[in-house]
Enzyme design. Structure first.
Site, PDB file in Angstrom:
ATOM      1  N   GLU A 147     -11.463   4.311  -0.477  1.00  0.00           N
ATOM      2  CA  GLU A 147     -11.805   4.407   0.816  1.00  0.00           C
ATOM      3  C   GLU A 147     -12.410   5.510   0.833  1.00  0.00           C
ATOM      4  O   GLU A 147     -12.050   6.849   0.262  1.00  0.00           O
ATOM      5  CB  GLU A 147     -10.425   4.441   1.556  1.00  0.00           C
ATOM      6  CG  GLU A 147      -9.274   5.473   0.930  1.00  0.00           C
ATOM      7  CD  GLU A 147      -8.537   5.084  -0.049  1.00  0.00           C
ATOM      8  OE1 GLU A 147      -8.637   3.575  -0.531  1.00  0.00           O
ATOM      9  OE2 GLU A 147      -7.271   5.547  -0.312  1.00  0.00           O
ATOM     10  N   LYS A 183       2.322   3.523  -5.819  1.00  0.00           N
ATOM     11  CA  LYS A 183       1.441   2.506  -6.809  1.00  0.00           C
ATOM     12  C   LYS A 183       2.714   2.238  -7.842  1.00  0.00           C
ATOM     13  O   LYS A 183       2.573   1.192  -8.437  1.00  0.00           O
ATOM     14  CB  LYS A 183       0.443   3.331  -7.400  1.00  0.00           C
ATOM     15  CG  LYS A 183      -0.322   3.803  -6.403  1.00  0.00           C
ATOM     16  CD  LYS A 183      -1.076   3.043  -5.162  1.00  0.00           C
ATOM     17  CE  LYS A 183      -1.567   3.815  -4.097  1.00  0.00           C
ATOM     18  NZ  LYS A 183      -1.516   3.357  -2.748  1.00  0.00           N
ATOM     19  N   ASP A 227      -3.127  -2.957  -2.662  1.00  0.00           N
ATOM     20  CA  ASP A 227      -4.288  -2.107  -2.597  1.00  0.00           C
ATOM     21  C   ASP A 227      -4.196  -1.144  -3.861  1.00  0.00           C
ATOM     22  O   ASP A 227      -3.081  -0.902  -4.327  1.00  0.00           O
ATOM     23  CB  ASP A 227      -4.239  -1.397  -1.292  1.00  0.00           C
ATOM     24  CG  ASP A 227      -5.564  -0.690  -1.016  1.00  0.00           C
ATOM     25  OD1 ASP A 227      -6.569  -0.927  -1.731  1.00  0.00           O
ATOM     26  OD2 ASP A 227      -5.601   0.248  -0.148  1.00  0.00           O
ATOM     27  N   ASN A 228      -5.187  -0.346  -3.987  1.00  0.00           N
ATOM     28  CA  ASN A 228      -5.511   0.629  -5.115  1.00  0.00           C
ATOM     29  C   ASN A 228      -4.977   0.202  -6.206  1.00  0.00           C
ATOM     30  O   ASN A 228      -4.335   0.930  -7.167  1.00  0.00           O
ATOM     31  CB  ASN A 228      -4.683   1.880  -4.302  1.00  0.00           C
ATOM     32  CG  ASN A 228      -5.422   2.569  -3.449  1.00  0.00           C
ATOM     33  OD1 ASN A 228      -4.750   2.286  -2.126  1.00  0.00           O
ATOM     34  ND2 ASN A 228      -6.289   3.415  -3.296  1.00  0.00           N
ATOM     35  N   ASP A 275       0.920  -1.173   0.108  1.00  0.00           N
ATOM     36  CA  ASP A 275       0.073   0.135   0.153  1.00  0.00           C
ATOM     37  C   ASP A 275       0.856   1.393   0.151  1.00  0.00           C
ATOM     38  O   ASP A 275       0.537   2.186   0.620  1.00  0.00           O
ATOM     39  CB  ASP A 275      -1.072   0.065   1.121  1.00  0.00           C
ATOM     40  CG  ASP A 275      -2.086   1.087   1.073  1.00  0.00           C
ATOM     41  OD1 ASP A 275      -2.243   1.571   0.027  1.00  0.00           O
ATOM     42  OD2 ASP A 275      -2.760   1.215   2.104  1.00  0.00           O
TER      43      ASP A 275
END
Lengths: 259, 947
Positions: A241, A186, A211-212, A183
């Site tokens: 989120e 990226k 994540d993401n 996380d």
């Protein structure tokens, strides 16, 4: 000179853009403009403000409540880009299923993810968490301690992930990770995944969560994971989120070993 | 023989009365037996005896049939005795080779079944003709086949001796049978059997046909017969090839199928619509090209012979420039492409082609043909949805009937796979949609809000266009030369910008409403329709103003002309007034403004610019965006493909409406610009390729795929509306505005339609003109119109009542099917109870005639049921006979005593019957295909009452 009538003809286009991307505009406002303004006004960083709120409202030693307080702050005060409750549930479920003993988290940020992971660990498991920004790490340290996790369970390593990963085995004694949660930046997902591979830090059947992967998105990471043949890849669709209307996803990778 | 025939007939009599149901009955029994056979492994030991007996019975039957067929003449007398012998004979045989039999049985039964089917279909064809025959026929066929079986296997020792005496009668039978087989081969594809069974049946049938085709027609007719057979074979092959060729000839079929498989039927419906439109335009093009443009170009006066056929002196310098040509003026304006070029000469060329008349009739015929074809297509489409719900068992339909077994190449298979997946998605989404419940007040509020917003947008855009048009008129009055490019093109710019952006706004607004995508598409279409209509009518109103201006100008020019002519004559020949007129170069002759050509030019320009806009939008909006997303995704900070710009979806509503409005423009303008259909054909042709490519290469399927069922008719309705709306201004200009005095085929007349009366006067006998005059009397026309209205009303009312009756029948069918199912269950229970009774099972199997006699009672009962159900059609029949299979079975003792069945009838039924969640009588079963919907190989004989 362009006549006003032609300019007016672009009005529907503008309105369309505004309506279609309203969620993104709201995100821009909350996550960037408000944060910048508050930083200027209070002189403290966003993370510190979050920690102050946490100190005032959370019950120490109760990780659940600490996570809830984080969520509250993010919903009502400012935006914080941590895992969030919706995706948190996915992470929790996967953690319970796998019950890993060696867990690695890349990107601690405020410690939300760390607390989330730590509370779901089986007894005897150990969590390593890596954070590149020392300021964030300082806040995260306090949050982790506030949640009641000692250094045997959670080890916070400060340093950029590409430097920390090669030293994990020698310096920190992490032989093989069963569970990796990414996380951080990226853009670094793919590089760090390759680093983990090359240093053979991934156990057979290890789970890697990222994540993401849809927003802001890590297309190369996903492409690599899908095509290289060493992983079974699955994207859990969820929303960003604290923004239900912006789609996002958590990628789940099962490491099936080297070819 | 006659005696025997009679006896069998007598026995069969009861069965013959309702041979339809009897045939079905046989099938059903087989179904049951098959079920039993499936159950046997479990109860094999306990049923040993039953099986053996059953086996020998079957065997006996076989031989029975064989002998009967072979030795009809000599054996019938001693049949009673023979039956017994055979019985014992086959008993041993059965005991010997039970296993063999089990294997063979399935095969034989297949044949049996198909026989039954053949018989059935035959009956369906000529029900009246064959009242008593079919049973006999079926029997004989069976017998023949048995004979063949024996021959093949060589088990029948006496078959060889029987083969010799082939009489005419048998020949006919054999022929019939061969025909039957052929029919079977032809229809095998449609049978709902397992592939394995299909293959085996097919192989057998082919073998049979091959074997007996040649053997038929021994003697003198043989050669001819063989020749005939060969020819029919070749003919069949040719027909099949021709069919293939025909499908290959449907333009763009493969492309559309491919798109459909990837994007769903809604996107495909647009392309089908486009293709249909292309066809229409081809015909319009043929009309204008063949009857107007080509005759004028070939036989009319050449370029430069008349003022109207010459470029005026002032324009000559720029007449060949590309910019001028692109604007459709200069040489393009003074050519066959436009109205003004045509001469008002009554006949042209050696053919005496009546050009003005042809021009007028083509103009009217174009519109008339379009009306006809649109309405006809609408009516045909309307027939497709029969009313009522065909939605039951949607998923099982898709599950079991989706795959096309004829697919040969892997690519098509991939496409089919994709399309099946898509159709499943569609169905699931639809199902979800129908189950969803939500806050009704909120949705209502949101819908009202969305409509309000859409109305605001429409009003705003309407006002904007109005404002711009007013301003442009002001500019035009002041002289356009004083203004820049922006001012001159303001109207076009604003209109195309609004046309581009407003639909996206509507799209965003419609996401508020939360409709099912198909309904949302309709709303979207309606809104864009309103928008485009506003644009179009603003355009027409502006055009009308211009026409009025030109008419004013024309008056002045006319006046000036006389002065000019006078001055010409005055200046040159003052002394001799009878001298030949002075030759003036036609380019120098002053001329009127010719509003018709102006209108045609405007429409052509609009069409061309519209086409360009569409193509540029595709290139920029779809292709460049796709390229950007695809390649910049490597170096961008967020995911472009999933995130913000993403790939574009195919905009169905916008494209459909663009097409429809474009067509409206063609209809309006083709009278004044005969080249318009040609341009449109070209546009449609290119856009087919371009859009197919763009869709496959740069669009993604919609997030919510949906079925486009019946949206075609919606498109058609809109097209009809637009056709009507575009006919109005065209007709108005033709009827009420006088044509220009110095250009076009109608110059010199006060109205364009006077060409008709002129033709009547000159080319028809005088009485015809008189009749026409009477017929056009309003006193006659008004009643005629009234009559037409009344007949339309009447037809409408009757069609409505038919629809209702259809629905009623459907409901009835459904309820009866349910009723039958219930009764079926009850009877099955009863029969099971009967079986329990040991006394009932004891009587030995009835043999031959005796057996035949034993069943009529049941048959009578069945007959009543059958009659009752016959009213509602075949499926009903089927289920009603199914009802009866159990009672008729019980006495004939095909059920072995089921020891463990005990008091549990339902489970044992479930085992002994073919799985029947959906049987023939059920709704949703395709009408006209009442064959048995499940494979049922290998079941023993049913009751022999009609054999």
């Amino acid at each position: 000179m362009v006549s006003p009538a032609i300019a007016l003809a672009f009005l529907p286009f503008l309105v369309t853009l505004l309506i279609r991307y309203r969620h993104y505009l709201v995100l821009l406002y909350r996550a960037v403009l408000v944060a910048w303004l508050r930083d200027r006004l209070t002189g403290t960083t966003r993370e510190q403000r979050a920690f102050q709120y946490l100190l005032a409202h959370a019950i120490p030693g109760d990780p659940h409540h600490i996570l809830q307080t984080f969520d509250q702050w993010c919903y009502h005060c400012e935006h914080l880009s941590c895992v969030g409750p919706a995706k948190g549930r996915i992470v929790e479920r996967l953690l319970l299923e796998r019950a890993p003993l060696w867990v690695l988290e890349l990107g601690t940020y405020c410690g939300y993810g760390t607390v989330l992971l730590a509370q779901g660990l089986p007894p005897g498991a150990r969590l390593y968490t890596v954070e590149g920004n020392p300021q964030h790490a300082a806040v995260a340290e306090k949050v982790i301690r506030l949640a009641g996790f000692d250094e045997h369970t959670v080890e916070l390593i400060v340093g950029p992930s590409e430097e920390v990963i090669p030293q994990l085995r020698e310096k920190h004694g992490l032989m093989k990770a069963d569970f990796v949660f990414m996380d951080h930046w990226k853009r670094c997902y793919l590089r760090d995944l390759r680093l983990l591979e090359s240093h053979q830090l991934l156990a057979e059947g290890a789970t890697i969560l990222a994540d993401n992967v849809l927003f802001p998105g890590a297309p190369h990471f996903l492409q690599y994971a899908k095509t290289c043949g060493r992983y079974r890849c699955k994207v859990h669709r969820a929303s960003l989120e604290y923004f239900r209307a912006i789609p996002d996803g958590v990628a789940e990778l099962r490491y099936t070993g080297a070819r | 023989m006659p005696k025997h025939e009679k006896s069998t007939e007598g026995n069969d009599g009861s069965g013959d009365n309702e041979e339809g149901s009897a045939a079905e009955n046989e099938e059903n029994v087989k179904g049951t037996d098959k079920g039993r056979k499936r159950a046997t492994p479990r109860t094999a030991r306990s049923h040993g005896r039953g099986r053996a007996r059953h086996g020998d019975e079957e065997n006996e039957d076989d031989e029975d049939g064989t002998r009967r067929a072979g030795h009809h003449r000599h054996r019938n007398r001693r049949r009673g005795r023979a039956a017994g012998n055979e019985g014992s004979d086959s008993d041993t045989e059965a005991a010997k080779a039970r296993k063999n039999q089990a294997n063979q049985k399935s095969k034989e039964d297949d044949e049996e079944e198909e026989d039954g089917k053949g018989g059935k279909s035959g009956k369906g064809k000529n029900e009246k003709k064959v009242d008593k025959k079919p049973d006999k026929k079926g029997k004989k066929e069976k017998a023949n086949k048995k004979k063949k079986d024996k021959k093949k296997s060589g088990s029948g020792s006496d078959s060889d001796s029987e083969e010799e005496p082939i009489t005419e009668e048998e020949l006919a039978k054999l022929k019939e049978e061969v025909e039957e087989k052929k029919k079977l081969i032809a229809t095998l594809r449609n049978k709902p059997w397992k592939m394995k069974k299909k293959l085996s049946v097919l192989k057998e049938a082919q073998l049979f046909v091959e074997k007996f085709e040649g053997a038929l027609g021994k003697g003198k007719g043989k050669k001819f017969y063989a020749y005939k057979v060969m020819m029919t074979k070749k003919w069949m092959k040719f027909q099949r090839d021709f069919e293939n060729f025909k499908t290959a000839c449907i333009p763009w079929e493969m492309k559309i199928k491919e798109i459909e498989s990837h994007f769903g039927s809604s996107v495909a419906s647009y392309f089908i619509f486009l293709r249909w439109m292309y066809g229409i335009n081809m015909i319009l093009f043929g009309l204008t090209f063949g009857l107007v443009m080509v005759p004028e170009a070939l036989m009319g006066k050449p370029y430069g012979s008349l003022p109207r056929k010459t470029v005026p002196r002032a324009e000559e310098a720029t007449a060949m420039n590309f910019a001028t040509l692109w604007d459709f003026s200069g040489f393009a304006q003074y050519s066959v492409l436009f109205y003004g070029y045509y001469n008002n000469q009554r006949t042209i060329g050696w053919l005496k082609f009546r050009m003005p008349l042809s021009y007028f009739l083509v103009g009217v015929g174009t519109i008339g043909y379009s009306f006809m074809i649109v309405i006809r297509t609408m009516a045909r489409n309307a027939n497709d949805d029969g009313g009522g719900d065909d939605t039951s068992f949607n998923f099982s339909w898709k599950m079991f009937t989706s795959w096309d077994y004829l697919i040969g190449n892997p690519e098509t298979a991939d496409n089919k796979f994709a399309s099946i997946t898509t159709s499943f998605k569609e169905a699931i989404v639809e199902e979800q949609e129908s189950r969803k419940e939500e806050n009704i007040h909120l949705t209502r509020f949101l819908r009202v809000l969305a409509n309000f917003l859409a109305l605001c947008t429409l009003a705003g855009s309407g006002y904007l266009i109005f404002f711009v048009v007013r301003r442009s008129q002001k500019f035009a009055l002041e002289g356009l030369e004083n203004y820049g490019w922006w001012e001159r093109n303001e109207v076009n710019m604003v209109m195309s910008l609004l046309g581009m952006f407003c639909p996206t706004l509507f799209d965003v607004i419609s996401s508020l409403e939360n409709y099912h995508p198909r309904i949302a598409l309709r709303w979207q279409l309606g809104r864009i329709f309103a928008l485009f209509l506003g644009n179009l009518y603003t355009f027409i109103i502006a055009l009308m103003d211009e026409i009025n201006l030109k008419l004013e100008e024309e008056k002045i020019v006319k006046y000036n002309m006389t002065i000019w002519e006078a001055s010409l004559y005055n200046g040159t020949i003052p002394e001799n007034s009878t001298a030949p007129p002075i030759q003036v170069d036609p380019a120098d002759v002053p001329r009127g403004p010719c509003w018709e050509t102006m209108v045609g030019q405007e429409f052509v320009r609009l069409t061309v610019s519209d086409t360009m806009t569409t193509y540029i939008t595709i290139l920029i909006g779809d292709f460049l965006r796709a390229v950007f997303v695809r390649f910049f995704n490597y170096c961008w900070c967020w995911d472009l493909e999933y995130g913000f710009p993403s790939y574009s979806e195919f905009d169905i509503s916008g494209n459909v409406l663009g097409l429809i409005f474009n067509q409206g423009m063609i209809w309006m303008g083709s009278f004044y610009a005969p080249c318009l259909p040609a341009i449109n054909v070209f546009r449609l042709h290119t856009s087919m390729y371009l859009q197919c490519w763009a869709v496959m290469c740069c669009n993604v399927p919609q997030e919510r795929v949906f079925k486009a069922s019946r949206s075609n008719n919606f498109y058609m309705a809109m097209l009809l509306f637009i056709l009507f709306l575009s006919t109005l201004p065209a007709v108005y200009t033709i009827v009420s505005i006088p044509p220009s005095f110095d250009c076009g085929p109608f110059s010199g007349k006060t109205r364009m339609f006077e060409v008709i009366s002129e033709t009547l006067e000159h080319d028809f006998p005088s009485w015809f003109g008189k009749v026409f005059g009477y017929a056009s009397n309003p006193g006659l026309i008004l009643p005629f119109i009234l009559l037409m209205v009344l007949s339309i009303y009447y037809l409408n009312a009757t069609s409505k009542s038919y629809k209702e009756a259809n629905l009623e029948l459907k409901k009835k069918l459904q309820s009866q099917a349910e009723e039958n199912k219930r009764r079926n269950k009850q009877k099955a229970q009863k029969s099971n109870e009967q079986e329990e009774n040991p006394f009932e099972t004891e009587p030995p199997k009835p043999k031959g005639g005796k057996q035949d006699e034993s069943t009529p009672n049941q048959d009578n009962k069945k007959g009543q049921d059958g009659n009752e159900s016959k009213k509602t059609g075949q499926p009903q029949e089927a289920s009603s006979s199914q009802v009866l299979q159990h009672p008729s079975l019980a006495p004939s003792n095909h059920y072995p005593p089921q020891s463990q069945a005990g008091n549990l009838p339902p489970p044992s039924i479930a085992v002994t019957r073919p799985p029947g969640p959906r049987r023939y009588g059920m709704p949703g079963y395709p009408p006209g295909n009442p064959c048995f919907p499940g494979p049922q190989p290998g079941m023993p004989r049913g009751p022999h009452n009609y054999r």
